[in-house]
Design a protein around this motif. Structure first.
Motif, PDB file in Angstrom:
ATOM      1  N   LYS A 112       6.720  16.456  17.486  1.00 20.94           N
ATOM      2  CA  LYS A 112       7.551  17.534  17.860  1.00 20.94           C
ATOM      3  C   LYS A 112       7.279  17.696  19.875  1.00 20.94           C
ATOM      4  CE  LYS A 112       6.685  20.097  13.966  1.00 20.94           C
ATOM      5  NZ  LYS A 112       5.728  19.563  13.323  1.00 20.94           N
ATOM      6  N   GLU A 113       8.141  18.563  20.595  1.00 22.12           N
ATOM      7  CA  GLU A 113       8.291  18.784  21.713  1.00 22.12           C
ATOM      8  C   GLU A 113       6.718  19.098  21.962  1.00 22.12           C
ATOM      9  OE1 GLU A 113       9.526  18.101  24.916  1.00 22.12           O
ATOM     10  OE2 GLU A 113      10.696  16.487  23.472  1.00 22.12           O
TER      11      GLU A 113
ATOM     12  N   ASN B 278       4.408  11.328  29.139  1.00 25.02           N
ATOM     13  CA  ASN B 278       5.026  10.235  29.767  1.00 25.02           C
ATOM     14  C   ASN B 278       5.184   8.946  28.262  1.00 25.02           C
ATOM     15  OD1 ASN B 278       6.668  11.507  31.780  1.00 25.02           O
ATOM     16  ND2 ASN B 278       5.954  10.113  33.329  1.00 25.02           N
ATOM     17  N   TYR B 279       3.471   8.878  27.936  1.00 25.68           N
ATOM     18  CA  TYR B 279       3.570   7.820  27.249  1.00 25.68           C
ATOM     19  C   TYR B 279       3.488   8.934  25.934  1.00 25.68           C
ATOM     20  CZ  TYR B 279      -0.057   6.291  23.396  1.00 25.68           C
ATOM     21  OH  TYR B 279      -0.616   5.418  22.821  1.00 25.68           O
ATOM     22  N   LEU B 280       3.602   9.431  25.636  1.00 23.61           N
ATOM     23  CA  LEU B 280       4.082  10.521  24.333  1.00 23.61           C
ATOM     24  C   LEU B 280       5.346  10.706  24.384  1.00 23.61           C
ATOM     25  CD1 LEU B 280       1.272  13.959  23.885  1.00 23.61           C
ATOM     26  CD2 LEU B 280       1.809  10.555  22.614  1.00 23.61           C
ATOM     27  N   SER B 281       6.306  10.906  25.874  1.00 19.72           N
ATOM     28  CA  SER B 281       8.233  11.149  25.014  1.00 19.72           C
ATOM     29  C   SER B 281       8.584   9.826  24.461  1.00 19.72           C
ATOM     30  CB  SER B 281       7.987  12.057  26.248  1.00 19.72           C
ATOM     31  OG  SER B 281       7.980  11.057  27.509  1.00 19.72           O
TER      32      SER B 281
ATOM     33  N   VAL C 159       1.389  -1.359   0.372  1.00 23.20           N
ATOM     34  CA  VAL C 159      -0.307   0.128   0.154  1.00 23.20           C
ATOM     35  C   VAL C 159       0.744   1.000   0.489  1.00 23.20           C
ATOM     36  CG1 VAL C 159      -1.850   1.487   1.192  1.00 23.20           C
ATOM     37  CG2 VAL C 159      -1.570  -0.598   1.153  1.00 23.20           C
ATOM     38  N   GLN C 160       0.662   2.205  -1.058  1.00 23.23           N
ATOM     39  CA  GLN C 160       2.027   2.831  -0.954  1.00 23.23           C
ATOM     40  C   GLN C 160       1.453   4.334  -0.315  1.00 23.23           C
ATOM     41  OE1 GLN C 160       1.500   4.970  -5.120  1.00 23.23           O
ATOM     42  NE2 GLN C 160       2.546   6.680  -4.265  1.00 23.23           N
ATOM     43  N   VAL C 161       2.411   5.120   0.258  1.00 25.80           N
ATOM     44  CA  VAL C 161       2.046   5.868   1.488  1.00 25.80           C
ATOM     45  C   VAL C 161       2.383   7.020   0.730  1.00 25.80           C
ATOM     46  CG1 VAL C 161       2.333   7.185   3.488  1.00 25.80           C
ATOM     47  CG2 VAL C 161       2.030   4.471   2.979  1.00 25.80           C
ATOM     48  N   SER C 162       1.624   7.647  -0.034  1.00 29.48           N
ATOM     49  CA  SER C 162       1.966   9.672  -0.939  1.00 29.48           C
ATOM     50  C   SER C 162       2.422  10.550   0.289  1.00 29.48           C
ATOM     51  CB  SER C 162       0.685   9.209  -1.901  1.00 29.48           C
ATOM     52  OG  SER C 162      -0.247   9.871  -1.216  1.00 29.48           O
ATOM     53  N   GLU C 163       1.691  10.585   1.512  1.00 28.41           N
ATOM     54  CA  GLU C 163       1.796  11.595   2.075  1.00 28.41           C
ATOM     55  C   GLU C 163       1.382  11.372   3.527  1.00 28.41           C
ATOM     56  OE1 GLU C 163       0.280  15.811   3.149  1.00 28.41           O
ATOM     57  OE2 GLU C 163      -0.845  14.984   0.951  1.00 28.41           O
ATOM     58  N   ARG C 164       2.791  11.377   4.451  1.00 30.20           N
ATOM     59  CA  ARG C 164       1.952  11.012   5.932  1.00 30.20           C
ATOM     60  C   ARG C 164       2.040  12.595   6.104  1.00 30.20           C
ATOM     61  NH1 ARG C 164       4.170  12.197  10.950  1.00 30.20           N
ATOM     62  NH2 ARG C 164       6.088  14.234  10.452  1.00 30.20           N
ATOM     63  N   ILE C 165       0.674  12.552   7.076  1.00 31.32           N
ATOM     64  CA  ILE C 165       0.359  13.614   7.930  1.00 31.32           C
ATOM     65  C   ILE C 165       0.320  13.489   9.067  1.00 31.32           C
ATOM     66  CG2 ILE C 165      -1.910  15.418   7.853  1.00 31.32           C
ATOM     67  CD1 ILE C 165      -2.648  14.292   4.791  1.00 31.32           C
ATOM     68  N   PRO C 166       1.234  14.617  10.166  1.00 29.77           N
ATOM     69  CA  PRO C 166       1.255  14.549  11.584  1.00 29.77           C
ATOM     70  C   PRO C 166      -0.248  14.747  12.105  1.00 29.77           C
ATOM     71  CG  PRO C 166       2.989  16.214  10.790  1.00 29.77           C
ATOM     72  CD  PRO C 166       2.230  15.930   9.129  1.00 29.77           C
ATOM     73  N   ILE C 167      -0.725  13.772  13.361  1.00 28.43           N
ATOM     74  CA  ILE C 167      -2.331  13.800  14.066  1.00 28.43           C
ATOM     75  C   ILE C 167      -1.606  14.241  15.110  1.00 28.43           C
ATOM     76  CG2 ILE C 167      -1.321  11.550  13.906  1.00 28.43           C
ATOM     77  CD1 ILE C 167      -4.907  11.880  13.492  1.00 28.43           C
ATOM     78  N   GLN C 168      -1.258  15.703  15.820  1.00 25.25           N
ATOM     79  CA  GLN C 168      -0.804  15.494  17.061  1.00 25.25           C
ATOM     80  C   GLN C 168      -1.908  16.229  17.881  1.00 25.25           C
ATOM     81  OE1 GLN C 168       3.981  16.439  15.876  1.00 25.25           O
ATOM     82  NE2 GLN C 168       3.303  16.774  18.208  1.00 25.25           N
TER      83      GLN C 168
END
Ligand SMILES: Nc1nc2c(ncn2[C@@H]2O[C@H](COP(=O)(O)OP(=O)(O)OP(=O)(O)O)[C@@H](O)[C@H]2O)c(=O)[nH]1
Ligand SMILES: [Zn+2]
Length: 196
Positions: free
Chosen positions: A193-194, A179-182, A161-170
């Motif tokens: 990102k921090e 802590n879970y995210l770090s 499955v081609q991933v033509s773009e990666r879109i952040p979801i923060q």
């Protein structure tokens, strides 16, 4: 993967179509939500979401799952076209019982990866090969994937499955999931990102 049935699924953001599949190897039920014409060959805005009962249904702030789910559905609704795969691999594949056991260990000081390891599991047991037949059912072969997880992007490419773009979801960084995210960023390699 056996396709079983589809229906309408009205939500606060759009009227999606919901599709139910059953994996005969595990008897697990997996779901897809689609909106608009996804079979025209153009890359499709997509979220590949693994089940998190506590976050998705019970508003838990220990993780970012519920907020990511809502953000993804809103984004697809805004675009008027997209797909969300809802994979029943709770707790990164260790199941709900062991995820709560892992939370108990985390309450006593372990991080998410250490807790899994103490229970005798790898950090992440999820498989993504089942996405291929689910996406094929809708004629989807390329995604604009909403994720921060490099492993998920690699897994999609591995199954063809081609991933033509990666879109952040923060979304929804809060004192309870800091802590879970770090740990995601330092031990699992997530692009985070921090600050949001
Ligand atoms: N074992 C374990 N699983 C967890 C914990 N917190 C959340 N999960 C599970 O982690 C999974 C999160 O999946 P996704 O939303 O796809 O997130 P992700 O792989 O981090 O990647 P993106 O959100 O796409 O960046 C779900 O299956 C949750 O049930 C935890 O502390 N321990
Ligand atoms: Zn979660």
């Amino acid at each position: 993967m056996d396709y079983i049935a589809s229906s309408k699924l009205p939500t606060p953001w759009a009227e999606f179509s919901i599709h139910i599949f059953v994996d005969p190897a595990t008897s697990k039920e997996h779901l897809a939500l689609t909106l608009g014409d996804v079979s025209d060959g153009k890359p499709v805005l997509a979220r590949v979401h693994s089940e998190c009962l506590t976050g998705d249904a019970l508003f838990s702030q220990r993780c970012d799952c519920g907020a990511q789910l809502e953000t993804a559905l809103r984004a697809i609704a805004t675009e008027g076209r997209g797909v969300l795969l809802y994979l029943r691999q709770e707790g990164r594949g260790i199941g709900l019982v062991n995820k709560i056991r892992a939370y108990q260990l985390q309450d006593a000081g372990a991080d998410t990866v250490e807790a899994n390891e103490r229970l005798g599991f790898p950090a992440d047991m999820r498989r993504y090969d089942l996405c291929k037949p689910m996406l094929a059912k809708f004629g989807i072969s390329a995604l604009r994937l909403m994720t921060n997880n490099p492993r998920k992007v690699r897994a999609m490419e591995k199954i063809g499955v081609q991933v033509s773009e990666r879109i952040p979801i923060q979304v929804n960084r809060n004192p309870f999931n800091e802590n879970y995210l770090s740990t995601k960023a330092t031990k699992l390699g997530h692009w985070l990102k921090e600050r949001l």
